[in-house]
Enzyme design. Structure first.
Site, PDB file in Angstrom:
ATOM      1  N   ALA A  49      -6.086  13.534   3.035  1.00  3.97           N
ATOM      2  CA  ALA A  49      -5.702  12.210   3.537  1.00  3.97           C
ATOM      3  C   ALA A  49      -6.648  11.188   2.912  1.00  3.97           C
ATOM      4  CB  ALA A  49      -5.803  12.157   5.059  1.00  3.97           C
ATOM      5  N   LYS A  50      -6.318   9.930   3.009  1.00  3.23           N
ATOM      6  CA  LYS A  50      -7.205   8.853   2.555  1.00  3.23           C
ATOM      7  C   LYS A  50      -6.761   7.567   3.226  1.00  3.23           C
ATOM      8  CE  LYS A  50     -10.718   8.635  -0.377  1.00  3.23           C
ATOM      9  NZ  LYS A  50     -11.744   9.670  -0.484  1.00  3.23           N
ATOM     10  N   GLY A  51      -7.698   6.667   3.451  1.00  2.00           N
ATOM     11  CA  GLY A  51      -7.345   5.404   4.091  1.00  2.00           C
ATOM     12  C   GLY A  51      -8.200   4.278   3.587  1.00  2.00           C
TER      13      GLY A  51
END
Length: 411
Positions: free
Chosen positions: A101-103
């Site tokens: 994931a990444k944000g």
């Protein structure tokens, strides 16, 4: 070629080498969920400001999704998507039970007060709290964020779900952070360098190094390589670059920097052009700053025999091809900078168990994971007859594909 295109290209090459079914290949590339939220906060002067936040959850076949949250004015959905996908393969290469994931939030943290950053972090957490969680998606710090950001996220999340220390990693020690986490990525870079040099009959002691980037990763890598007897002949950061052919005194430089000094006013080295840094004479080049720094414009002039990718995507596709023709061995980011996510996993485990480790155990386990991963990559290189980057990608993609098939992806 941008980060998303390069990551997708590497994935497709790995999928072809592995002979993956075309439907499975397409399925593995599509993100599980893409989240976009608008975060409006009152600024210190009483006006309202709205910031756009993203969270891309790529894959959860092997476990909860894992990845950093960055605060930067140019947070771009494509880049976040690429980095989320890269985390899926990176966690698989590292053999930790996570997906990717990444944000990020499009903001300029340097121009915001501490209270504005806290309000922004809390509003962002309120918007995504039901989509993250200890066994769903575990954020961590990234560019422009730190342990304090994670403390605010933990506190805000806990208001909705009860005390949940394992919901984020990279926390302050007093809130369940792990010893050794601060140095983890840089220490992982050092262990990766050690593994590669040993494979080629060399060692850190007696080798010369150039390090680009002197933030968390670069400074820890420099200190640990220096302790192992490596000679760092040049290094640079955003303020400039310095060199000393006899080797830079890293402890003296760290003391100078901690006292508020900068690289360019460190007297025990000479100032060099920042553009010269990447093509400086050395055995090992370690880019630890931004992506795309090695490209067709400078790759042909690189003098290092080995490149250790401490940064994400520092070598673009054209540079990769030029370096391969020159016989330069590139240890890819997907493995070389995985020390951070490995120790994040250790932090998560400690939080779930409610039993904390001492620093010696953290470092010993990290070394074991880095050593084992390197051997698995080498085995994949032999079986697929490919270079280290493709060996790492085929290893990661194969592990995710196997988990996906075992869970019954078509059901």
């Amino acid at each position: 070629m941008n980060a998303l295109a390069a990551t997708s290209r590497n994935f497709r090459q790995a999928a072809r080498l592995l002979g993956l079914d075309s439907k499975l290949e397409k399925s593995l590339l599509i993100p599980f969920r893409e989240i976009k939220v608008e975060c409006t906060i009152p600024k210190d002067d009483g006006t309202l400001a709205t910031f756009v936040g993203f969270r891309v959850q790529h894959d959860n076949a092997r476990g909860p999704m894992k990845g950093g949250i960055r605060y930067h004015p140019e947070v771009d959905p494509d880049e976040v998507n690429a980095l989320a996908q890269l985390m899926t393969w990176k966690t698989a290469v590292a053999s930790v039970p996570y997906g990717g994931a990444k944000g990020g939030i499009g903001c300029s943290p340097g121009e915001m007060s501490r209270s504005e950053l806290e309000r922004l972090t809390r509003v962002f957490t309120q918007k995504i709290h039901d989509l993250i969680g200890t066994h769903a998606d575990v954020p961590a710090p990234d560019m422009g964020t730190n342990a304090q950001t994670m403390a605010w996220m933990l506190d805000e999340y806990s208001k909705f779900h009860g005390h949940s220390p394992a919901v984020v990693t990279g926390k302050p020690i007093d809130l369940g952070g792990s010893l050794g986490r601060d140095a983890a990525t840089g220490r992982g870079v050092m262990y990766a360098t050690e593994a590669l040099l040993t494979e080629h009959g060399k060692s850190i002691s007696g080798s010369t190094f150039v390090i680009q980037g002197f933030g968390n990763v670069g400074s820890w890598a420099a200190q640990l390589i220096h302790e192992k007897g490596g000679k760092i002949v040049a290094l640079g950061d955003v303020t400039g670059a310095i060199s000393n052919k006899s080797g830079i005194d890293i402890p003296a430089l760290m003391k100078h920097m901690n006292n508020g000094g900068s690289l360019k006013d460190f007297h025990s080295a000479e100032i060099i052009d920042a553009a010269e840094l990447l093509v400086h004479e050395c055995d090992v080049l370690i880019p630890c700053a931004l992506g795309g720094v090695l490209n067709r414009g400078n790759a042909a002039d690189v003098k290092a025999r080995f490149i250790i990718e401490g940064a994400n995507h520092p070598t673009d596709t054209e540079a990769d091809e030029i370096l391969a023709k020159k016989g330069v061995i590139v240890l890819p980011d997907i493995y070389a900078n995985s020390g951070g996510v490995i120790v994040s996993y250790f932090e998560w485990v400690q939080n779930i168990q409610g039993f904390m480790w001492d620093e010696e155990k953290v470092n010993m386990e990290l070394q074991k994971y880095m050593k084992n991963s390197f051997q698995h990559i080498k085995d994949m290189c032999k079986s697929q007859n490919c270079n280290l980057r493709m060996g790492a990608f085929t290893l990661g993609v194969n592990r995710v594909a196997r988990a996906t098939l075992l869970r019954g992806w078509e059901a």
